[in-house]
Structures are given as structure tokens and as C-alpha cells.
Design a protein around this motif. Structure first.
Motif, short mmCIF file in Angstrom:
data_model
loop_
_atom_site.label_atom_id
_atom_site.label_comp_id
_atom_site.label_asym_id
_atom_site.label_seq_id
_atom_site.Cartn_x
_atom_site.Cartn_y
_atom_site.Cartn_z
N SER B 61 0.66 -1.41 0.03
CA SER B 61 -0.02 -0.17 -0.03
C SER B 61 1.02 1.20 0.06
N GLY B 62 0.27 2.32 -0.19
CA GLY B 62 0.95 3.68 -0.16
C GLY B 62 0.81 4.40 1.07
N ILE B 63 0.39 5.52 0.96
CA ILE B 63 0.00 6.39 2.35
C ILE B 63 -1.38 6.87 2.24
N LEU B 81 5.67 4.13 0.41
CA LEU B 81 5.73 5.64 0.51
C LEU B 81 4.45 6.23 -0.07
N HIS B 82 4.35 7.53 0.01
CA HIS B 82 3.08 8.08 -0.71
C HIS B 82 3.20 8.04 -2.28
N VAL B 88 6.71 -0.56 -5.98
CA VAL B 88 7.09 -1.76 -4.91
C VAL B 88 6.51 -2.74 -5.69
N SER B 89 5.17 -2.71 -5.78
CA SER B 89 4.42 -3.99 -6.38
C SER B 89 5.05 -4.51 -7.59
N LEU B 94 7.98 -9.10 -9.93
CA LEU B 94 8.96 -9.61 -10.87
C LEU B 94 9.90 -10.52 -10.08
N ALA B 95 10.25 -10.28 -8.70
CA ALA B 95 11.13 -10.97 -7.83
C ALA B 95 10.24 -12.27 -7.36
#
Lengths: 581, 321
Positions: B61-63, B81-82, B88-89, B94-95
Motif C-alpha cells: 500500500s501507499g499512504i 511511501l506516498h 514496489v508492487s 518480478l522477484a
């Protein structure tokens, strides 16, 4: 391909899937142990170096990293009994993982005389497989942290193949015994039948290569000595999966595979001959009727017994077109029925049973397929023959011996019985169909006659009405009456009530509205958005159900005003406060 | 149909039955009346009904208010982060492509500060369900206009009312190439919301779900207060989301072909002017995901060889004593 290879290839895909699952299960259990090691000693410098590799290990100050990680290191996440249980499981799975192939036996090719001792080996094999499935099951329970010693310890303690469900038995590589059919049917049935009826899901592959049958050369065409036919086995042993097929047919592998994963005992009679032409002829001549009997396919016997893959299913003998050289030495074609005698004439073992038709016996000669259709009384004096294509590709008439005729008659009888048993030809249904057709034809006739009568009487009535109207009109014209006045004296209309007109029936019962008691408070829980409004107002009245949607736990758990307030505040408007008590 | 070894293992997995508690960490600390509660409940019910292993779920999630989701959902969580939830997703997808990825954002988080990431991640079509809980306001920071606030919204940053027409996220998303799934639902329709999340969860690719919700404190009248009079229309199609009118008094059901991008764009473009569409707006399961494309191009990374290459390179600058 060898029959053994075919049997093994039919099982190769599920075997590979099982093999992969054993590997994955081993890896899963190994991961649990690795995780435990990392939790307890993953922060040690040596362990860090191993995890990071030499390159990263050399680039970082492992002592500092170890110090930071060491702060959060745990003594142990798993209790000692769980740890030792997982360790034991890992050990067992690793052994399976390493010698999986050697633990799964291939087909056992044995002589019939060795059959009696085979049961014990079958039980051992099945228990071995149950052990494998048990370990996979335990691994998955451990992986999901769902292993409960109170429940599972005793369950797995004496786990053997009898605890497997039918479906799970189907996952085990089957115990396959392969026997060469050596013609001694009595020995075969006296040793084979106890095995397939022992309650073990043993699969027996019966490798056929020749067609033996003990028929005495009596001078009559009825076989007196009867033997148990494998084709009729499903009638006697309805719980055994039975198929008969040839290696030449690609469908045989699929049928074999279906039989091998069946939780039932199985008997697979397979004609094994590299010469696919001979296999086809055996099927065509009804010497080897193809069939499949799957006890679990349906509750109806006819649907369990499948003859559909035989050629010319509805006929006693299948037909084939043969090419030959005629008297003029030119190529010619002939459509003929292929009987067992036609097949036998090409078999080496029956060569001595065929002789040329003597020229002076032409008048008595009759083709064998027609001969066998005759009632016994009419057969005397007749000489059955077959058309045989000799080495010069010319058609000659050959007379089979009485034992071949007897065997052909027997095969014909068997085929007809199979058709009845499998529902291809049901004499009762045929009779019923004939009867129904006759009745339907009669009904049609009488319905047509009724319609004709109705039509002619209607035409007559219309004619009469038209005449009456014409007369009235004429009379009116003559009397100088207007159309309106004419209507008043017009002939009273006939009763034209249509007998087929739908008359709406009076409504028998009135629809009653469902009784809702608005006095009792309730929530339409399905529509609840779980917004927490009511729960916050009074948690003694409202609560969440197992779907996390609100319901009234206890209407009198708080003051009525709280119910009213929640009802008012509810954004979905689904709280009905009822009546104040 | 006979049992396969995969079914056998699945059966073992199904014996591990998960309840709502297995997806819950603590009582959610959103305001009472907040749509976040409903969205969380619908998601937990969907996960329970599908018996998803909590350890195979990652929630990013973000902010913002809605971005507190990972705290309340028992799964792996990443409160980033906002506006940066989606980058990040992309990394997670990918990882660890085998994990089930869920990205939760609010309207300000996704459409404003995270707008650029949103556009490009839609184009990447990563394998993630993306939930945007849209209450048309910044609520965590106590009422500032967001890109979806209606014109004239009075807030701390727009005391005379906001000046601009709101952004239409549905139209924007449909203008991005590689888009594969767009649906819209509302927090006051629990049945429809759960069905929408289920459809999105099973979609391979980026499933963009906009969840309309009101903020009971700072935007209580958004979307007619999420009442029975909310002007919605349900989109119906054979492969769409089952119509569940819930509390709505007057919500027409219209036929819609979610495979037709033109029809989807027409529905999206008119959403602010007439009734809000509810259901599956666009659906194209054939679009490849970014992981599929990337992994098909590079079978494996030879880490050892790369490390050696770097080592050799660095050795060139070493000073020998």
C-alpha cells in the motif's frame, strides 16, 4: 513396442507427477528445517558467509552484520517434539526422493504357475505406495502448520493401503502382473480368478498371441465342450475392470491407462502381435471382440459394457472388400462377410483344417455365414465353405473341418450374446419397438380418420350456414329490409364453441404474503457493509457474524434508544429496530 | 474424472480450512461508517471462500487511510511511501511471481502523487489486483481536495470550492495500452464488492478495481452518502460480475460487452455525467503480464558469471602492495 513398454508408458505421466510431488514435499520439509536453522543460528558469521556467498561475504563486515542480526535471533521457533518429527519426516522423504525409481516396481512378467504367491507381493507394494502418499500428506500438513499430534499421530501410526480412498488408490502405481495366455484355460481360471477376487486392486495383463480352443473334431457343428469366455467375465465378476484389445490400436493405451488407475482389480486381455494386419483381421472376424467393461462408469450395466469400437457393430459378421485376380487374370473386388473361419484359414495352426471344395460337391456348397443362419434341420446335406485367397491371389473355395465350423458357430453365438449383454441388440426392445410401431401406425390411422370426419362435418355445417345466410339475405332483399333490420332477423348463430379453447381455471388459492414480524428487531446481515457504526454504538446489542457482517446478538443487551440510534446511523439502512419492549 | 496427484495435494490443502480470523490481525482503526471496513471485510471473505494461504499473499500500500490495509490483513504487507505502492508492487511481481499480489491505494495516493506510477504500471500489466478506495478526498490529512473531488468541493486547500472538473480514472485507465481488467464497485454493496474482488483476484494481469466509498467524517455526502438512492447502473455480461443490487432502490441493469474497448470507453466517459457504472467495464485476459514477457526473454540470470565480471572489473582498479 513391447506390450510391457505399452503398459508402462500408459502409467508414465501419473508416475512422473507423483515423483515430482515427492521432490516438492521433500523440499518443503527441508525448507522448514532450514528456516529453523536460520532463525536460531542464521546470524552466526559462518552461516552468514554461507548464505551470502564468497563475494558478498568478503565485501561485508560479517561480524557487524552478525551482531545486528543476533539481536533478533530466536532460540527456537519449533518445539523440540515438532522439530524431531519434521526431522524424521525429512529423513524418510529424502530416502524416497533418492531411490523413488527402485521402489516402484515395473510390470511383473510371470508364469501362470507362479500366480498363487503373488498376492503377498501385491499387498507389500500397495503398502509401500500408501507410505509414499502418507509422507506427502504429512509434508503438506507440516508445510501449512496444520499437523496436530493429537489427531494425526494415531491416524498415521498404522496407515496402510486399506486406509486409502478409492481415488487415492488410483494414484498409486498399480501392481501389474503380466501373463502369457498359454491356452490352458482351466489352469488359468483356477489360479487367476482367486487373484482378481481377492479384494486387491491387482492388474493382470493377459498377453494373447494365438487362439486356442479345445474343440473335438466331431462330425457335428455344435460345440459340446464349453469353456469360460473372458468376454463374458463382467457378467460373473461385475466389479472387475476388464478390457480386450490389440496392441495395433492406438486407443488401447488410453483404455489401459483408464483401467490402471481404476481402484478395482483389472484384467486386460491384449492381443500382442507385431503384425497389425493379423490384429485387424482378428477383430474383423470376431475372433477377438473388442470390449471395455468399466464397473464405475454407470449404474446401468449396458453403459458399463462397451462394444462400440468393433466394426459393423449391428451385424453378426463384419464385411470387408477383398481384392483378387479373377479367372481372366484381372483384378476384381468382392464384398464378403469375414467369419472366424476366414481368419482361421490364415492361421498356421489351422492349415490342416481346410480342404479344397470337391468339384462334384458344388451343388451342396453354401457359404459358411449363410450356413450358420440356417436352422439345424435345414443344414443336413449342406457343405459350408469359405472364399479363400490363395498364394496366386485367386479366390478358391475351401471347406473347413467340423471343428472350425463348430468354433465359428461358437464365435457367432458369443458375438450375439455380447450384443445382447451390451445393449447393441436387445431382442425385447426390438420386439417392443415393433409392437409400438404397429400401435402408432394404428393410432395415426384412427386419428386421421377422426380428423377427416371432423373436417367433413365442419364443411357441411359451414355450407348450411352459408345457404341459410344467403337465403336470409335474399329474403331481405326481396322484402326491402335494411342491413340492420336484416341482422335482427338473421339466423341465430350456431354454437361455435371451440372445444380446444383454453378456459381459465378459477384460482384455487390466493397468494399469501410472507408473515414478517416487524415487532422484533433484525438486521439484513447480507447487506451489511461492516462499517463499525452499530458495533461502536452498542457492542452488547450488535456483533459481527462469521462473515464479519453485523447481526443482533442480544436485542435487550442495551437500551432501546441504542437500537434506534444505530438504525438511524446505519449507512446501509438495514437495521430494523422493531417495537420498544 | 479421476484424481490426479495435484488434486490430492489440493485436497490436503483444502483440509486446512481458513476462517476470517486467519486473515485478520487486529480490529481496523478506521472511523466508524468508513467504507474501508466493508472493503476489508469483502476481501477477507473472498480470501476465505477461496481458501487462499495467507502466507502466499503480499499486500502493498501507499499512504492514506486506505493504505492501512496491510496492518489489518494477516498476510505479508508493505506499507510504502506516498504514491509509491505500485513501483514496489512491480518489484514484488518480478522477484516473486508465484505470490498473490494485492496493491491498495486511495484516490489521492494513486491518481495524484502516484499518478505517473499508476499510468506506467497499468501499461506494464503486472500480475496484481489493484484496489483504489476512492472517497474523493484526502482524509488522513483532514480534508484536502483530491483529483477525483467534484468541482466546488470546499476543503482546507480549496476554501472557495475546487475549481476543476474531477479526473475520470476509468477513462484514463482505458486510454493506456495493455490494460486488461477494469471494474468498479462500491463499499455499500458488500455482495457486489466481494464478487468484483473475486473476479479481479482470479484475473492474470493487472486487475484495476475502483471502489467508491464515502468518508463519513470529511466527505459524508460523496456518492449520495452511499445510500439507497445512489445513482448506479449495473453492467451485465456472461463473463462479467453477477448483478447484486443490495440496498439500491433504483439501479438499472444494462447489457455491456467488456471485451469491446469502444463500448468500455463509452461507459467510462459518461460515468460522471449519468449513472456510475458498476461491474466489469473492460476485460481482456489475453494481454501478457510484464513478468511473462520478461521471464520469457531471460531464462535465467547467471549470477555467478555476473559476480565474476564485476569482480574482474573491480580488480582492474585494485592497488597492489
Amino acid at each position: 513396442m513391447e506390450l510391457q513398454e505399452i503398459v508402462e508408458s500408459a502409467w508414465s505421466a501419473p508416475l512422473q507427477a507423483l515423483r515430482n510431488k515427492v521432490s516438492i514435499a521433500t523440499q518443503n520439509v527441508s525448507d522448514i528445517l532450514t528456516l529453523e536453522v536460520l532463525r536460531t543460528s542464521g546470524h552466526h558469521e559462518a552461516e552468514l558467509e554461507r548464505s551470502l556467498g564468497s563475494f558478498a561475504g568478503a565485501s561485508l563486515d560479517l561480524g557487524a552484520v552478525s551482531k545486528v542480526f543476533g539481536k533478533n535471533a530466536k532460540k527456537a521457533a519449533l518445539d523440540s517434539s515438532t522439530y524431531s518429527r519434521v526431522q524424521a519426516l525429512h529423513q524418510q522423504l529424502s530416502v524416497w526422493n533418492i531411490d523413488f525409481e527402485s521402489r516402484i516396481p515395473s510390470c511383473k512378467v510371470i508364469a501362470i504357475s507362479d500366480l498363487p504367491g503373488i498376492e503377498k507381493q501385491a499387498v507389500e507394494h500397495l503398502n509401500q505406495m500408501a507410505e509414499c502418499l502418507k509422507l506427502i500428506r504429512m509434508a503438506w500438513l507440516e508445510r501449512n502448520s496444520k499437523y496436530d499430534p493429537a489427531v494425526h499421530d494415531s491416524y498415521f501410526a498404522d496407515f496402510n493401503w486399506e486406509k486409502l480412498t478409492n481415488d487415492e488408490v488410483g494414484l498409486c502405481p498399480p501392481f501389474v502382473v503380466m501373463i502369457k495366455d498359454q491356452g490352458d484355460k482351466n489352469l488359468f481360471y483356477s489360479t487367476l480368478l482367486p487373484l482378481v477376487t481377492s479384494g486387491l486392486p491387482v492388474k493382470v495383463v493377459l498377453e494373447k498371441s494365438a487362439f486356442y480352443n479345445t474343440y473335438q473334431a466331431f462330425s457335428r457343428s455344435t460345440a459340446l465342450r464349453c469353456s469360460l469366455e473372458i468376454e463374458m467375465l463382467p457378467v460373473a465378476l461385475k466389479g472387475v475392470y476388464v478390457i480386450q484389445d490389440t496392441v495395433a490400436r492406438p486407443q488401447a493405451i488410453a483404455h489401459l491407462q483408464a483401467g490402471l488407475i481404476s481402484p478395482r482389480p483389472g484384467l486386460f486381455s491384449i492381443l500382442n502381435d507385431a503384425d497389425s494386419g493379423r490384429c485387424d483381421q482378428a477383430v474383423l472376424s470376431r475372433a477377438l471382440p473388442l470390449f471395455r467393461y468399466d464397473p464405475d462408469k454407470s449404474e446401468v450395466f449396458l453403459k458399463r459394457f462397451d462394444l462400440a469400437e468393433n466394426p459393423d457393430l449391428k451385424d453378426v459378421w463384419a464385411s470387408s472388400t477383398i481384392e483378387f485376380l479373377n479367372a481372366a487374370g484381372k483384378k476384381d473386388l468382392m464384398q464378403k462377410k469375414i467369419t472366424f473361419a476366414d481368419f482361421a484359414a490364415t492361421e498356421a495352426q489351422y492349415q490342416s483344417d481346410f480342404s479344397d471344395l470337391p468339384a462334384n460337391q458344388e451343388s451342396r456348397a453354401i457359404e459358411i455365414s449363410a450356413y450358420l443362419e440356417l436352422p439345424y434341420a435345414d443344414r443336413s446335406g449342406k457343405l459350408p465353405f469359405i472364399f479363400f485367397r490363395n498364394s496366386q491371389n485367386a479366390l478358391v473355395k475351401k471347406v473347413p473341418s467340423m471343428r472350425i465350423v463348430a468354433q465359428t458357430a461358437d464365435k457367432r453365438h458369443l458375438w450375439k450374446s455380447l450384443c445382447e449383454v451390451s445393449g447393441v441388440n436387445n431382442p425385447y426392445l426390438t420386439e417392443l419397438e415393433k409392437q409400438l410401431r404397429t400401435e402408432a401406425a394404428k393410432d395415426k390411422e384412427s386419428a386421421l380418420a377422426d380428423l377427416r370426419n371432423d373436417l367433413s362435418s365442419e364443411i357441411e355445417a359451414l355450407n348450411q350456414e352459408a345457404v341459410q345466410q344467403a337465403m336470409a339475405k335474399l329474403a331481405g332483399n326481396l322484402a326491402g329490409l335494411s342491413a340492420l333490420e336484416l341482422g335482427q332477423i338473421a339466423v341465430a348463430p350456431q354454437d361455435k364453441t371451440n372445444p380446444f379453447k383454453m378456459v381459465s381455471a378459477p384460482i384455487a388459492s390466493k397468494i399469501q404474503a410472507p408473515v414478517v414480524n416487524f415487532d422484533t428487531p433484525y438486521i439484513e446481515s447480507k447487506l451489511c457493509t461492516a462499517c463499525d457504526e452499530c458495533i461502536t454504538i452498542d457492542p452488547n446489542i450488535f456483533a459481527y457474524d462469521s462473515n464479519k457482517q453485523a447481526f443482533i446478538k442480544n436485542a435487550k443487551g442495551g437500551p432501546y434508544k441504542n437500537l434506534l440510534k444505530a438504525s438511524k446511523k446505519c449507512s446501509a439502512k438495514i437495521i430494523h429496530p422493531g417495537k420498544e419492549w | 474424472m479421476s484424481l490426479t496427484i495435484d488434486d490430492f495435494v489440493q485436497k490436503e490443502e483444502s483440509t486446512c480450512s481458513y476462517g476470517m480470523d486467519d486473515y485478520t490481525t487486529e480490529a481496523a482503526r478506521w472511523c466508524k461508517g468508513c467504507g474501508g471496513h466493508g472493503a476489508l471485510g469483502a476481501l477477507q471473505r473472498m480470501l476465505r471462500d477461496n481458501q487462499v494461504h495467507p502466507e502466499e499473499v503480499v499486500c502493498v500500500s501507499g499512504i492514506g487511510c486506505s493504505s492501512r490495509f496491510p496492518h489489518y490483513l494477516r498476510a505479508y504487507g508493505f506499507h510504502t511511501l506516498h504514491g509509491r505502492a505500485l513501483p514496489v508492487s512491480v518489484g514484488v511481481s518480478l522477484a516473486r511471481p508465484e505470490l498473490k499480489l494485492l496493491t491498495v491505494m486511495g484516490d489521492g495516493d494513486c491518481f495524484s502523487i502516484g499518478g505517473n506510477h499508476w499510468l506506467h504500471t497499468l501499461r506494464y500489466n503486472i500480475n496484481s489486483m489493484v484496489m483504489v478506495l476512492d472517497n474523493e478526498i484526502y482524509a488522513l490529512t483532514k480534508k484536502q481536495v483530491s483529483p477525483t473531488s467534484r468541482i466546488g468541493t470546499v476543503s482546507n486547500t480549496s476554501p472557495r470550492g475546487s475549481y476543476l472538473e474531477p479526473l475520470n480514472p476509468l477513462s484514463v485507465a482505458l486510454g493506456i495500452s495493455n490494460i486488461s481488467f477494469i471494474a468498479q464497485t462500491a463499499s455499500w454493496l458488500p455482495g457486489h464488492m466481494q464478487a468484483t474482488l473475486e473476479k479481479a483476484w482470479k484475473h492474470k494481469g493487472l486487475a484495476f478495481v475502483r471502489i467508491l466509498q464515502r468518508c463519513p467524517v470529511f466527505m459524508p455526502n460523496a456518492f449520495q452518502g452511499g445510500s439507497v438512492d445512489f445513482p448506479g447502473k449495473f453492467l451485465e455480461s456472461p463473463e462479467g460480475i453477477p448483478v447484486d443490487k443490495g440496498i439500491l432502490r433504483d439501479a438499472p441493469v444494462v447489457a455491456h460487452d467488456p471485451r469491446n474497448i469502444n463500448a468500455a470507453q463509452a461507459v467510462a466517459a459518461n460515468s460522471h455525467m449519468e449513472k456510475e457504472p458498476l461491474g466489469l467495464i473492460y476485460y481482456n485476459p489475453e494481454v501478457p503480464t510484464y513478468s511473462d514477457i520478461r521471464y520469457s526473454k531471460v531464462a535465467t540470470v547467471d549470477r555467478k558469471a555476473k559476480a565474476k565480471l564485476l569482480d574482474d572489473y573491480l580488480t582492474r582498479y585494485s592497488v597492489e602492495s
